[in-house]
Design a protein around this motif. Structure first.
Motif, PDB file in Angstrom:
ATOM      1  N   PHE A   1      -0.192   0.569  -2.978  1.00 53.57           N
ATOM      2  CA  PHE A   1       0.426  -0.190  -4.065  1.00 53.57           C
ATOM      3  C   PHE A   1       1.337   0.666  -4.930  1.00 53.57           C
ATOM      4  O   PHE A   1       2.333   0.174  -5.473  1.00 53.57           O
ATOM      5  CB  PHE A   1      -0.624  -0.930  -4.894  1.00 53.57           C
ATOM      6  N   GLU A   2       1.051   1.952  -5.055  1.00 54.85           N
ATOM      7  CA  GLU A   2       1.976   2.845  -5.757  1.00 54.85           C
ATOM      8  C   GLU A   2       3.316   2.899  -5.019  1.00 54.85           C
ATOM      9  O   GLU A   2       4.380   2.789  -5.629  1.00 54.85           O
ATOM     10  CB  GLU A   2       1.374   4.250  -5.838  1.00 54.85           C
ATOM     11  N   HIS A   3       3.261   3.004  -3.699  1.00 54.63           N
ATOM     12  CA  HIS A   3       4.493   3.034  -2.907  1.00 54.63           C
ATOM     13  C   HIS A   3       5.158   1.658  -2.843  1.00 54.63           C
ATOM     14  O   HIS A   3       6.387   1.567  -2.828  1.00 54.63           O
ATOM     15  CB  HIS A   3       4.206   3.562  -1.509  1.00 54.63           C
ATOM     16  N   TYR A   4       4.348   0.616  -2.815  1.00 52.65           N
ATOM     17  CA  TYR A   4       4.883  -0.752  -2.849  1.00 52.65           C
ATOM     18  C   TYR A   4       5.742  -0.929  -4.106  1.00 52.65           C
ATOM     19  O   TYR A   4       6.875  -1.421  -4.036  1.00 52.65           O
ATOM     20  CB  TYR A   4       3.728  -1.755  -2.829  1.00 52.65           C
TER      21      TYR A   4
ATOM     22  N   TYR B   1       7.877  11.334   9.728  1.00 54.19           N
ATOM     23  CA  TYR B   1       7.821  12.370   8.708  1.00 54.19           C
ATOM     24  C   TYR B   1       8.145  13.758   9.261  1.00 54.19           C
ATOM     25  O   TYR B   1       8.974  14.484   8.695  1.00 54.19           O
ATOM     26  CB  TYR B   1       6.440  12.357   8.050  1.00 54.19           C
ATOM     27  N   LYS B   2       7.526  14.163  10.344  1.00 48.95           N
ATOM     28  CA  LYS B   2       7.773  15.493  10.900  1.00 48.95           C
ATOM     29  C   LYS B   2       9.222  15.644  11.348  1.00 48.95           C
ATOM     30  O   LYS B   2       9.834  16.690  11.163  1.00 48.95           O
ATOM     31  CB  LYS B   2       6.813  15.782  12.047  1.00 48.95           C
ATOM     32  N   SER B   3       9.789  14.602  11.928  1.00 56.03           N
ATOM     33  CA  SER B   3      11.194  14.649  12.342  1.00 56.03           C
ATOM     34  C   SER B   3      12.104  14.756  11.124  1.00 56.03           C
ATOM     35  O   SER B   3      13.119  15.458  11.164  1.00 56.03           O
ATOM     36  CB  SER B   3      11.561  13.407  13.153  1.00 56.03           C
TER      37      SER B   3
ATOM     38  N   THR C   1       2.827   1.135   9.549  1.00 58.43           N
ATOM     39  CA  THR C   1       3.004   1.481   8.136  1.00 58.43           C
ATOM     40  C   THR C   1       1.687   1.343   7.388  1.00 58.43           C
ATOM     41  O   THR C   1       1.270   2.250   6.670  1.00 58.43           O
ATOM     42  CB  THR C   1       4.083   0.597   7.484  1.00 58.43           C
ATOM     43  N   LEU C   2       1.018   0.213   7.531  1.00 59.19           N
ATOM     44  CA  LEU C   2      -0.230  -0.022   6.809  1.00 59.19           C
ATOM     45  C   LEU C   2      -1.304   0.997   7.201  1.00 59.19           C
ATOM     46  O   LEU C   2      -2.059   1.469   6.350  1.00 59.19           O
ATOM     47  CB  LEU C   2      -0.721  -1.444   7.050  1.00 59.19           C
ATOM     48  N   LYS C   3      -1.351   1.374   8.466  1.00 64.72           N
ATOM     49  CA  LYS C   3      -2.352   2.347   8.922  1.00 64.72           C
ATOM     50  C   LYS C   3      -2.121   3.737   8.341  1.00 64.72           C
ATOM     51  O   LYS C   3      -3.035   4.558   8.313  1.00 64.72           O
ATOM     52  CB  LYS C   3      -2.353   2.425  10.448  1.00 64.72           C
ATOM     53  N   SER C   4      -0.900   4.020   7.888  1.00 68.91           N
ATOM     54  CA  SER C   4      -0.607   5.361   7.352  1.00 68.91           C
ATOM     55  C   SER C   4      -1.199   5.570   5.957  1.00 68.91           C
ATOM     56  O   SER C   4      -1.227   6.700   5.471  1.00 68.91           O
ATOM     57  CB  SER C   4       0.907   5.611   7.340  1.00 68.91           C
TER      58      SER C   4
ATOM     59  N   SER D   1       4.674   6.554   7.504  1.00 67.31           N
ATOM     60  CA  SER D   1       5.497   6.036   6.405  1.00 67.31           C
ATOM     61  C   SER D   1       5.006   6.539   5.056  1.00 67.31           C
ATOM     62  O   SER D   1       5.804   6.821   4.163  1.00 67.31           O
ATOM     63  CB  SER D   1       5.488   4.503   6.414  1.00 67.31           C
ATOM     64  N   TYR D   2       3.689   6.670   4.913  1.00 64.82           N
ATOM     65  CA  TYR D   2       3.130   7.159   3.654  1.00 64.82           C
ATOM     66  C   TYR D   2       3.753   8.499   3.260  1.00 64.82           C
ATOM     67  O   TYR D   2       4.221   8.674   2.143  1.00 64.82           O
ATOM     68  CB  TYR D   2       1.601   7.278   3.753  1.00 64.82           C
TER      69      TYR D   2
END
Length: 153
Positions: free
Chosen positions: A112-115, A19-21, A101-104, A50-51
């Motif tokens: 689930f919104e992003h899924y 994200y920062k990059s 990804t899951l940890k984010s 990823s979030y």
């Protein structure tokens, strides 16, 4: 009709949770406010944010297509019906970056919104309003790269 030579089009791929990059890259784009920015997949996995990458794309309404890492999340990540990952998910989780990804995600609702968003992404986009001087239009990023590098514009 827009000409892809005269309009700024930026195609970004393989963000992989950085994200920062991503923010630093976009900050460097000249005339970014008046440019078209398109994401070509692999938004998730490997790095730990990823979030925020997906949230940023949704909030800014950027065009985006689904990449193979989004496909892996959709295939091997938790679903509403199967909330736990299983043995088939090990490769995605530990070798491809799914665990990061899951940890984010702080909540299941965010995940689930992003899924659902990732599941709704197309595999390709057509831009018939962006034409070259010989009336070809942008279909996929690979085509644009080939056109630019072959100097046929």
């Amino acid at each position: 009709m827009k000409n892809i030579i005269n309009d700024q089009i930026y195609i970004i791929g393989d963000v992989h949770g950085c994200y920062k990059s991503l923010l630093a890259l976009i900050e460097q784009l000249p005339n970014k406010q008046n440019s078209k920015i398109i994401f070509v997949g692999d938004l998730v996995d490997r790095e730990n944010d990823s979030y925020n990458v997906i949230k940023f794309i949704i909030e800014n309404k950027y065009d985006c297509v689904r990449g193979n890492h989004e496909d892996m999340l959709l295939e091997f990540g938790p679903t509403k019906e199967e909330p736990l990952v299983n043995d088939e998910s090990r490769d995605w989780l530990y070798r491809c970056g799914g665990n990061e990804t899951l940890k984010s995600y702080k909540t299941r609702e965010e995940y689930f919104e992003h899924y659902d968003f990732l599941n709704s992404l197309p595999l390709y986009l057509e831009y018939k309003d962006y034409k070259t001087h010989d009336d070809r239009y942008l279909v996929t990023p690979e085509k644009l790269y080939k056109v630019l590098y072959l100097g046929t514009l």
